[in-house]
Write a protein that holds these residues in place. Structure first.
Motif, PDB file in Angstrom:
ATOM      1  N   ALA A  28      74.402 -28.685 -78.362  1.00 53.20           N
ATOM      2  CA  ALA A  28      75.135 -27.587 -78.992  1.00 53.20           C
ATOM      3  C   ALA A  28      76.231 -28.113 -79.910  1.00 53.20           C
ATOM      4  O   ALA A  28      76.739 -29.220 -79.731  1.00 53.20           O
ATOM      5  CB  ALA A  28      75.756 -26.685 -77.925  1.00 53.20           C
ATOM      6  N   ASP A  29      76.596 -27.283 -80.894  1.00 56.93           N
ATOM      7  CA  ASP A  29      77.777 -27.551 -81.716  1.00 56.93           C
ATOM      8  C   ASP A  29      79.023 -27.263 -80.889  1.00 56.93           C
ATOM      9  O   ASP A  29      79.050 -26.302 -80.097  1.00 56.93           O
ATOM     10  CB  ASP A  29      77.794 -26.642 -82.949  1.00 56.93           C
ATOM     11  CG  ASP A  29      76.710 -26.987 -83.936  1.00 56.93           C
ATOM     12  OD1 ASP A  29      77.031 -27.568 -84.978  1.00 56.93           O
ATOM     13  OD2 ASP A  29      75.523 -26.679 -83.661  1.00 56.93           O
ATOM     14  N   VAL A  54      74.042 -14.302 -80.814  1.00 58.93           N
ATOM     15  CA  VAL A  54      74.521 -13.823 -82.113  1.00 58.93           C
ATOM     16  C   VAL A  54      73.743 -14.542 -83.198  1.00 58.93           C
ATOM     17  O   VAL A  54      73.069 -15.550 -82.949  1.00 58.93           O
ATOM     18  CB  VAL A  54      76.037 -14.085 -82.266  1.00 58.93           C
ATOM     19  CG1 VAL A  54      76.821 -13.285 -81.239  1.00 58.93           C
ATOM     20  CG2 VAL A  54      76.344 -15.564 -82.125  1.00 58.93           C
ATOM     21  N   TRP A  55      73.830 -14.020 -84.419  1.00 55.02           N
ATOM     22  CA  TRP A  55      73.069 -14.601 -85.524  1.00 55.02           C
ATOM     23  C   TRP A  55      74.019 -15.135 -86.593  1.00 55.02           C
ATOM     24  O   TRP A  55      74.979 -14.480 -86.984  1.00 55.02           O
ATOM     25  CB  TRP A  55      72.148 -13.531 -86.136  1.00 55.02           C
ATOM     26  CG  TRP A  55      71.019 -13.158 -85.218  1.00 55.02           C
ATOM     27  CD1 TRP A  55      71.069 -12.312 -84.155  1.00 55.02           C
ATOM     28  CD2 TRP A  55      69.689 -13.661 -85.285  1.00 55.02           C
ATOM     29  NE1 TRP A  55      69.848 -12.234 -83.545  1.00 55.02           N
ATOM     30  CE2 TRP A  55      68.968 -13.050 -84.224  1.00 55.02           C
ATOM     31  CE3 TRP A  55      69.016 -14.532 -86.130  1.00 55.02           C
ATOM     32  CZ2 TRP A  55      67.623 -13.312 -83.987  1.00 55.02           C
ATOM     33  CZ3 TRP A  55      67.670 -14.786 -85.905  1.00 55.02           C
ATOM     34  CH2 TRP A  55      66.980 -14.196 -84.846  1.00 55.02           C
ATOM     35  N   ALA A  98      72.080 -17.877 -82.068  1.00 54.28           N
ATOM     36  CA  ALA A  98      72.912 -18.836 -81.342  1.00 54.28           C
ATOM     37  C   ALA A  98      73.507 -18.190 -80.111  1.00 54.28           C
ATOM     38  O   ALA A  98      73.737 -16.970 -80.076  1.00 54.28           O
ATOM     39  CB  ALA A  98      74.028 -19.362 -82.237  1.00 54.28           C
ATOM     40  N   ARG A  99      73.739 -19.020 -79.092  1.00 53.92           N
ATOM     41  CA  ARG A  99      74.397 -18.547 -77.873  1.00 53.92           C
ATOM     42  C   ARG A  99      75.829 -19.055 -77.862  1.00 53.92           C
ATOM     43  O   ARG A  99      76.094 -20.236 -78.065  1.00 53.92           O
ATOM     44  CB  ARG A  99      73.656 -19.056 -76.636  1.00 53.92           C
ATOM     45  CG  ARG A  99      74.297 -18.571 -75.323  1.00 53.92           C
ATOM     46  CD  ARG A  99      73.537 -19.019 -74.074  1.00 53.92           C
ATOM     47  NE  ARG A  99      73.522 -20.474 -73.940  1.00 53.92           N
ATOM     48  CZ  ARG A  99      72.426 -21.211 -74.049  1.00 53.92           C
ATOM     49  NH1 ARG A  99      71.257 -20.623 -74.337  1.00 53.92           N
ATOM     50  NH2 ARG A  99      72.474 -22.514 -73.909  1.00 53.92           N
ATOM     51  N   ASP A 135      78.368 -23.642 -79.112  1.00 51.10           N
ATOM     52  CA  ASP A 135      77.416 -22.736 -79.752  1.00 51.10           C
ATOM     53  C   ASP A 135      76.073 -23.442 -79.902  1.00 51.10           C
ATOM     54  O   ASP A 135      75.967 -24.467 -80.588  1.00 51.10           O
ATOM     55  CB  ASP A 135      77.926 -22.287 -81.115  1.00 51.10           C
ATOM     56  CG  ASP A 135      79.272 -21.570 -81.008  1.00 51.10           C
ATOM     57  OD1 ASP A 135      79.558 -21.018 -79.935  1.00 51.10           O
ATOM     58  OD2 ASP A 135      80.042 -21.584 -81.983  1.00 51.10           O
ATOM     59  N   THR A 136      75.042 -22.879 -79.272  1.00 53.75           N
ATOM     60  CA  THR A 136      73.724 -23.496 -79.209  1.00 53.75           C
ATOM     61  C   THR A 136      72.752 -22.789 -80.128  1.00 53.75           C
ATOM     62  O   THR A 136      72.623 -21.553 -80.085  1.00 53.75           O
ATOM     63  CB  THR A 136      73.189 -23.453 -77.770  1.00 53.75           C
ATOM     64  OG1 THR A 136      74.155 -24.023 -76.883  1.00 53.75           O
ATOM     65  CG2 THR A 136      71.884 -24.225 -77.652  1.00 53.75           C
ATOM     66  N   ASN A 137      72.045 -23.550 -80.937  1.00 52.05           N
ATOM     67  CA  ASN A 137      70.981 -23.017 -81.789  1.00 52.05           C
ATOM     68  C   ASN A 137      69.784 -22.683 -80.912  1.00 52.05           C
ATOM     69  O   ASN A 137      69.202 -23.561 -80.271  1.00 52.05           O
ATOM     70  CB  ASN A 137      70.604 -24.073 -82.843  1.00 52.05           C
ATOM     71  CG  ASN A 137      69.590 -23.551 -83.850  1.00 52.05           C
ATOM     72  OD1 ASN A 137      68.789 -22.671 -83.555  1.00 52.05           O
ATOM     73  ND2 ASN A 137      69.611 -24.129 -85.041  1.00 52.05           N
ATOM     74  N   LEU A 138      69.371 -21.396 -80.881  1.00 56.41           N
ATOM     75  CA  LEU A 138      68.270 -20.939 -80.021  1.00 56.41           C
ATOM     76  C   LEU A 138      66.939 -20.852 -80.734  1.00 56.41           C
ATOM     77  O   LEU A 138      65.949 -20.415 -80.145  1.00 56.41           O
ATOM     78  CB  LEU A 138      68.619 -19.560 -79.429  1.00 56.41           C
ATOM     79  CG  LEU A 138      69.876 -19.488 -78.547  1.00 56.41           C
ATOM     80  CD1 LEU A 138      70.104 -18.049 -78.087  1.00 56.41           C
ATOM     81  CD2 LEU A 138      69.753 -20.420 -77.356  1.00 56.41           C
TER      82      LEU A 138
END
Length: 532
Positions: A38-39, A100-101, A107-108, A133-136
């Motif tokens: 995640a970022d 969220v987008w 992203a989570r 913040d994780t890219n899903l």
């Protein structure tokens, strides 16, 4: 782009100790980012209305980023950062909410409060929030490696909230290695391996351990594997220290011609020791190159030492020859050659004590100047002074420049300040030609004979001046057509080897001034020659 410190000092009221702690987090949080896939964004509050400023960001090397654009310097308020407000005000990790987008990237959101522990060792107030913040977009069923990464990441996140991560950094340590992808081993509270990544398993195999690591007592294994018992003991003690909740320095283990770097971190979520995280990296090739460079540097220094010895032998032979020559002109020529060879030997002597092909030139100039006053053929006591600094110069510039300065200093002393009988004769000639001689009472007693060497750097150019307060240049002097060997050497070295310029002129307050301009930036042509 402003730095973390600049942004925090400009927009917040954080104390210096708080900002230092945020710097420590930003210096060590690549580990958490990689484990979390995640970022990580470091947010600090800027007002009481729930507005936050992003002061640092790191992207994972193990997964795609959630942000294509840099977020540092962004100030956000309102519903978009509500999760940050919850983590900040309630001092707890926030994991609720729907994805969220960001553009077309889902992203989570997660938010981790950042605490700085007090001097008494207690958890202090929340000073910032780490957004995770994780890219899903690539979400799938996680593998065993990913599950272990995420579990460890959650433990470290809780330690950030507790104020126990990152651990204090030991003097001289950097944050460059090892990383998660190099090799990860997780230990339980008893020091047994519960998980080892494939890269970690490979690193231990290089040390001679071919079995699976899971279930092994890692501290005992390090003692068995290390070729040097002392290294094995230190590496083992580092594991045991991490299990006790301490943060030991990094250790290296050498065995069977391989070298592995280890870093042990305690895992203490909520203050409870549950084990340790050990990061490992196979640095065998790095250490092999280091040893090769050390050998090469030692060889180069030995070469410079031998060149210096050979030059001193040549100077000694010329000195012996000068003593046996009856002709005064020949003796003077040989003595001048001795000084020139000795000045080059000074550079090689300095290089023989250096780890690279560069020298601190100020010390060399001071020694050459001192020698010039001692050996110059004049009865006048001349003072030497240096203004400014030459700094560090590469060997190819230093060797030529020391010869140039040697010639200019000797010329300044010998020809700028004539012996007393010669000065008397010049006064009589001036009287006979109708010029009024200066009476002794009119001479300023504080104006002692002096030569000043000045140096400064400007736009990759070295500007040097050699100035004396002597009798000045003769009326018919022509630097381009001068027949003296010393000036011919100076012109040849300045315009040829150093690719610079030289100007000899009368000083502003009398005497003579030699101005040198030498380029410091050089390139190499296709045939190997150096040029500016």
């Amino acid at each position: 782009m402003s730095t973390l410190r600049d942004l925090a000092e400009e927009h917040t009221h954080l104390r210096p100790a708080d900002i230092d702690h945020l710097h420590r987090i930003a210096g060590d949080w690549q580990l958490l980012s990689d484990l979390s896939f995640a970022d990580l964004l470091l947010w600090v509050p800027v007002d009481a209305e729930g507005t936050f400023l992003c002061v640092a960001q790191v992207r994972p090397t193990t997964a795609p980023t959630a942000y294509q654009d840099d977020q540092v310097g962004r100030i956000v308020g309102g519903p978009e950062v509500a999760h940050l407000g919850v983590a900040y005000s309630q001092a707890r990790i926030w994991r609720e909410g729907d994805p969220v987008w960001y553009g077309d990237v889902p992203a989570r959101h997660e938010a981790i409060p950042v605490r700085l522990r007090t001097a008494e060792g207690e958890a202090g107030e929340v000073i910032a929030v780490v957004g995770r913040d994780t890219n899903l977009s690539t979400a799938r069923t996680p593998s065993q490696l990913e599950l272990n990464y995420l579990t460890t990441a959650d433990d470290l996140a809780q330690m950030i909230a507790d104020g126990t991560f990152p651990p204090p950094r030991h003097p001289g340590e950097t944050t460059s290695a090892p990383r998660v992808g190099d090799g990860l081993v997780r230990l339980d509270a008893g020091g047994k391996v519960t998980y080892a990544s494939p890269n970690a398993q490979s690193a231990y195999r290089r040390l001679g351990y071919a079995s699976h690591l899971v279930g092994e007592d890692l501290a005992a294994l390090h003692r068995r594997l290390a070729g040097d018992p002392l290294d094995g003991t230190e590496a083992s003690n580092g594991i045991l220290a991490a299990l006790r909740g301490e943060a030991p320095p990094r250790r290296e283990i050498d065995a069977r011609g391989a070298t592995m770097l280890t870093r042990a971190l305690p895992l203490m979520p909520a203050g409870v020791p549950i084990g340790a995280l050990v990061l490992v990296r196979d640095i065998t090739e790095v250490r092999r190159r280091d040893r090769a460079l050390i050998t090469k540097d030692a060889t180069i220094r030995e070469i410079h030492h031998r060149v210096k010895n050979n030059l001193q032998t040549v100077a000694a032979l010329l000195r012996l020859q000068a003593r046996r020559v009856a002709m005064p002109e020949a003796r003077v020529a040989l003595e001048e050659s001795v000084r020139r060879v000795a000045s080059i030997a000074l550079v090689h002597e300095t290089l023989s004590m250096s780890s690279d092909e560069a020298v601190e030139f100020d010390g060399i100039v001071d020694r050459v100047a001192s020698a010039a006053t001692e050996v110059a053929a004049t009865e006048v006591s001349v003072g030497m002074r240096r203004r400014g600094s030459f700094g560090v110069l590469p060997a190819e510039i230093a060797t030529s420049l020391v010869m140039v300065l040697n010639e200019l200093l000797l010329n300044a002393v010998e020809h700028g300040f004539p012996p007393a009988d010669e000065a008397e004769e010049e006064t009589l000639v001036a009287s006979a030609s109708g010029m009024v001689p200066v009476a002794p009472a009119e001479v300023d007693p504080s104006l002692r004979p002096e030569v000043v060497v000045s140096a400064h750097r400007f736009r990759k150019m070295l500007h040097v001046s050699v100035t004396d307060n002597g009798r000045g240049l003769p009326p018919d002097f022509d630097a381009e057509r001068g027949s003296r060997l010393g000036l011919q050497i100076v012109r040849a070295l300045i315009t040829g080897e150093l690719r610079g310029t030289i100007e000899l002129r009368a000083g502003a307050n009398g005497g003579t001034e030699a101005m040198l301009v030498i380029p410091l930036a050089r390139t190499t042509t296709h045939d190997g020659r150096s040029q500016t």
